[in-house]
Design an enzyme around this catalytic site. Structure first.
Site, short mmCIF file in Angstrom:
data_model
loop_
_atom_site.label_atom_id
_atom_site.label_comp_id
_atom_site.label_asym_id
_atom_site.label_seq_id
_atom_site.Cartn_x
_atom_site.Cartn_y
_atom_site.Cartn_z
N ASP A 1 47.49 35.66 45.23
CA ASP A 1 47.58 37.03 46.02
C ASP A 1 47.89 36.81 47.50
OD1 ASP A 1 46.92 38.20 43.72
OD2 ASP A 1 45.12 38.92 44.34
N ARG B 1 45.74 42.21 44.01
CA ARG B 1 44.34 43.08 44.09
C ARG B 1 44.23 43.84 45.26
NH1 ARG B 1 40.06 41.09 40.93
NH2 ARG B 1 40.09 38.93 40.98
N TYR C 1 50.36 37.60 34.17
CA TYR C 1 50.02 36.27 33.98
C TYR C 1 51.09 35.20 34.02
CZ TYR C 1 45.50 38.37 33.41
OH TYR C 1 44.22 39.31 33.69
N ARG D 1 51.76 33.39 37.28
CA ARG D 1 50.55 32.52 37.96
C ARG D 1 50.16 31.35 37.17
NH1 ARG D 1 44.58 35.43 37.79
NH2 ARG D 1 44.15 34.54 35.52
N1 LIG Z 1 29.90 36.18 48.21
C1 LIG Z 1 29.72 35.09 47.42
N2 LIG Z 1 28.82 34.43 47.40
C2 LIG Z 1 28.93 33.21 46.83
N3 LIG Z 1 29.67 33.03 45.58
C3 LIG Z 1 30.63 33.89 45.41
C4 LIG Z 1 31.17 35.23 46.43
N4 LIG Z 1 31.97 35.60 45.92
C5 LIG Z 1 32.54 35.07 44.98
N5 LIG Z 1 31.67 33.97 44.58
C6 LIG Z 1 31.96 32.90 43.38
O1 LIG Z 1 33.29 32.41 43.78
C7 LIG Z 1 33.75 32.17 42.27
C8 LIG Z 1 35.48 32.53 42.51
O2 LIG Z 1 35.25 34.10 43.00
P1 LIG Z 1 36.35 35.05 42.56
O3 LIG Z 1 36.26 35.01 41.01
O4 LIG Z 1 36.29 36.21 43.44
O5 LIG Z 1 37.77 34.37 42.98
P2 LIG Z 1 38.38 33.82 44.14
O6 LIG Z 1 37.86 32.49 44.64
O7 LIG Z 1 38.52 34.99 45.21
O8 LIG Z 1 39.87 33.48 43.84
P3 LIG Z 1 41.03 34.67 43.28
O9 LIG Z 1 40.71 35.91 43.93
O10 LIG Z 1 42.16 33.93 43.98
O11 LIG Z 1 41.27 34.50 41.81
C9 LIG Z 1 33.07 32.71 41.29
O12 LIG Z 1 32.32 31.88 40.86
C10 LIG Z 1 31.92 33.86 42.17
O13 LIG Z 1 30.89 33.94 41.73
O1 LIG Z 2 42.36 38.30 34.83
P1 LIG Z 2 41.74 37.56 35.78
O2 LIG Z 2 41.66 36.04 35.50
O3 LIG Z 2 40.49 38.04 36.25
O4 LIG Z 2 42.53 37.74 37.09
C1 LIG Z 2 43.07 38.71 37.69
C2 LIG Z 2 43.06 38.91 39.11
O5 LIG Z 2 43.29 37.31 39.75
C3 LIG Z 2 44.42 37.31 40.57
O6 LIG Z 2 45.47 36.79 40.19
C4 LIG Z 2 43.87 36.65 41.79
O7 LIG Z 2 42.69 37.23 42.44
C5 LIG Z 2 44.47 38.97 40.87
O8 LIG Z 2 45.95 39.15 41.45
C6 LIG Z 2 44.27 39.58 39.68
O9 LIG Z 2 43.84 40.76 39.85
MG LIG Z 3 39.77 36.84 45.49
#
Ligand SMILES: Nc1ncnc2c1ncn2[C@@H]1O[C@H](COP(=O)(O)OP(=O)(O)OP(=O)(O)O)[C@@H](O)[C@H]1O
Ligand SMILES: O=P(O)(O)OC[C@H]1O[C@](O)(CO)[C@@H](O)[C@@H]1O
Ligand SMILES: [Mg+2]
Length: 456
Positions: free
Chosen positions: A220, A265, A377, A380
């Site tokens: 994103d 998102r 999907y 990515r």
């Molecule tokens: N505030 C937080 N404190 C600790 N761990 C966190 C927190 N927010 C998210 N995590 C952990 O980080 C990991 C990834 O978080 P999330 O699924 O939101 O994806 P992301 O790292 O933001 O990547 P993306 O949004 O690009 O998919 C998960 O295991 C989640 O439990």
């Molecule tokens: O279906 P999943 O794996 O939770 O991922 C969807 C989300 O992951 C992202 O690719 C990255 O945060 C978003 O654009 C999308 O909302």
């Molecule tokens: Mg994220």
């Protein structure tokens, strides 16, 4: 590299402090960087960086003083090899983990971490953690070596696997301690970086001699401070294919609309960049902009005009746009994924049905076609393009150099094209939203002619 003739000195920038293991430990013995004697590296003067090598956060200034810029200017330590390193390579036990959603280039980062640690520094104990943060305490680490990862850069996804949720700080740090890891390479997005901050703080509390680096990953492009996240360009390129198809379908029909939903998102960067590079998009809807359907200045009125004028129209919508307009049940209002992110309804499907209803209501006897493409999907799950592949390599090497030098609690990434070390808590807090008041957004408006969606 210091430059005595420069007029800017460390005292007139605000240098963002990066933690160093020597801040928490009595271990201060250093070692000469093995790159100094590596026959493949001709270590010219200035090859090794020092703490006075910096990268400025902002490189665009308005000398009339009307443009707000921090004073003194913000600066970060420049990423790269240091002459003295804190880790003796034979004592290193490195762990690599990937968390969150997929992004093109994750496997390249893993590959280059393994090959870089092995070849540049002679590290032999390198482990992959399976399936995200939960993998630290749920699965046995997987030993990695250059032969194993040799072709990983050609593969989409993450061979280590990833997951959301499962962040249990105590269990994770206990597992890190039990496995004897002393270097952690954490690849993930904003949520992952917030987790990395907590791990870093806990390691400090426990006074553990373990270095943590975050490598920002997010398709994103919602992570702030850095120029852009790896895989983003590849995703935009893939999005082009969906937009092209939508355009072909739309122009081959009478009153044809091509509708494409793209990831994003809470930020519309993919939709915005795909729109800018495509030229076929008539309207780009992103989470940063509210829009409405009916009435003067609304989407229906705009599309009506476009169909009259051109015979077809292409709409791009980011998945997080218009979410508050979609009817939802009570349980849908509070639904979250395992990481606590809100679960979105399908804005594309909703929009398609609203557009069909509008047309049959207002033009019951006229042909109309809407083709909805959801490449979610597909954009990515592909391997990275050439630019993203090289970017991933530089990120991995930057991370390794910083960690070997003893820095911890930091993220590496490009700022205005130069790789820097940024405190992880700063990155975890910084959100990169589309600025709808800047030039790039005006550019979208000029490319697409879309309305402002400001009700008169
Ligand atoms: N505030 C937080 N404190 C600790 N761990 C966190 C927190 N927010 C998210 N995590 C952990 O980080 C990991 C990834 O978080 P999330 O699924 O939101 O994806 P992301 O790292 O933001 O990547 P993306 O949004 O690009 O998919 C998960 O295991 C989640 O439990
Ligand atoms: O279906 P999943 O794996 O939770 O991922 C969807 C989300 O992951 C992202 O690719 C990255 O945060 C978003 O654009 C999308 O909302
Ligand atoms: Mg994220």
């Amino acid at each position: 590299m210091s430059n005595s003739s420069s007029s800017i000195s460390i005292s007139n920038v605000q240098l963002q402090h990066i933690s160093h293991l020597t801040n928490y430990s009595s271990q201060i013995q250093t070692h000469t960087n093995p790159l100094a004697v590596n026959p493949f590296f001709r270590t010219f003067p200035g090859f090794f960086l020092t703490s006075s090598d910096i990268v400025l956060r902002h490189n665009v200034l308005d000398l009339s003083g009307t443009f707000p810029s921090p004073n003194p200017p913000l600066a970060y330590h420049r990423a790269g090899p240091r002459n003295q390193i804190l880790f003796d390579p034979v004592t290193v036990r490195a762990a690599i983990v990937t968390c969150g959603g997929l992004c093109p280039g994750m496997n390249t980062v893993i590959r280059e971490l393994v090959v870089g640690l092995w070849e540049l520094y002679g590290v032999r104990e390198i482990f992959g953690i399976k399936a995200g943060y939960r993998g630290f305490y749920s699965y046995d680490p997987v030993r990695l070596n250059p032969k194993m990862v040799d072709d990983w850069h050609k593969r989409g996804g993450t061979v280590l696997e990833t997951s959301r949720g499962g962040f249990d700080l105590k269990k994770i740090v206990d597992a890190i301690q039990n496995h004897g890891f002393n270097q952690l390479y954490i690849i993930g997005g904003d949520g992952t970086m917030r987790g990395a901050v907590e791990i870093f703080e806990e390691l400090k509390q426990r006074k553990l001699y373990i270095s943590v680096v975050g490598i920002p990953k997010t398709v994103d492009n919602d992570v702030g401070i850095i120029d852009r996240s790896f895989g983003f360009q590849t995703a935009v390129e893939m999005a082009q294919q969906a937009i092209n198809a939508a355009h072909v379908e739309a122009e081959s029909a009478v009153n044809g609309i091509g509708l494409v939903k793209l990831m994003g998102r809470s930020t519309g960067h993919i939709a915005l960049h795909a729109t800018l590079s495509s030229r076929d998009v008539d309207c780009c809807l992103i989470p940063e902009i509210d829009f409405y359907l009916e009435g003067k200045g609304g989407l229906f009125e705009f599309l009506e005009d476009r169909l009259k004028e051109m015979g077809h129209a292409v709409l791009v919508v980011a998945e997080g746009a218009g979410q508050d307009m979609i009817p939802r049940t009570e349980s849908q209002k509070t639904e979250k994924d395992e990481s606590g992110n809100p679960v979105f309804l399908d804005v594309g499907g909703w929009l398609k049905s609203e557009l069909k209803n509008w047309w049959s209501r207002d033009h019951p006897n006229e042909l109309f076609t809407i083709k909805y493409i959801d490449p979610t999907y597909m954009i990515r799950a592909v391997p990275p393009n050439a630019t993203d592949n090289s970017y991933c390599t530089l990120l991995a090497h930057s991370a390794i150099h910083g960690v070997m030098a003893g820095y911890t609690g930091f993220v590496c990434g490009p700022i205005n094209g130069n790789y820097a070390y940024i405190p992880v808590d700063e990155v975890a807090k910084a959100k990169n939203k589309v600025d709808t008041r800047d030039h790039k957004w005006s550019w979208v408006r000029s490319v697409s002619n879309q309305p402002d969606f400001i009700r008169s």
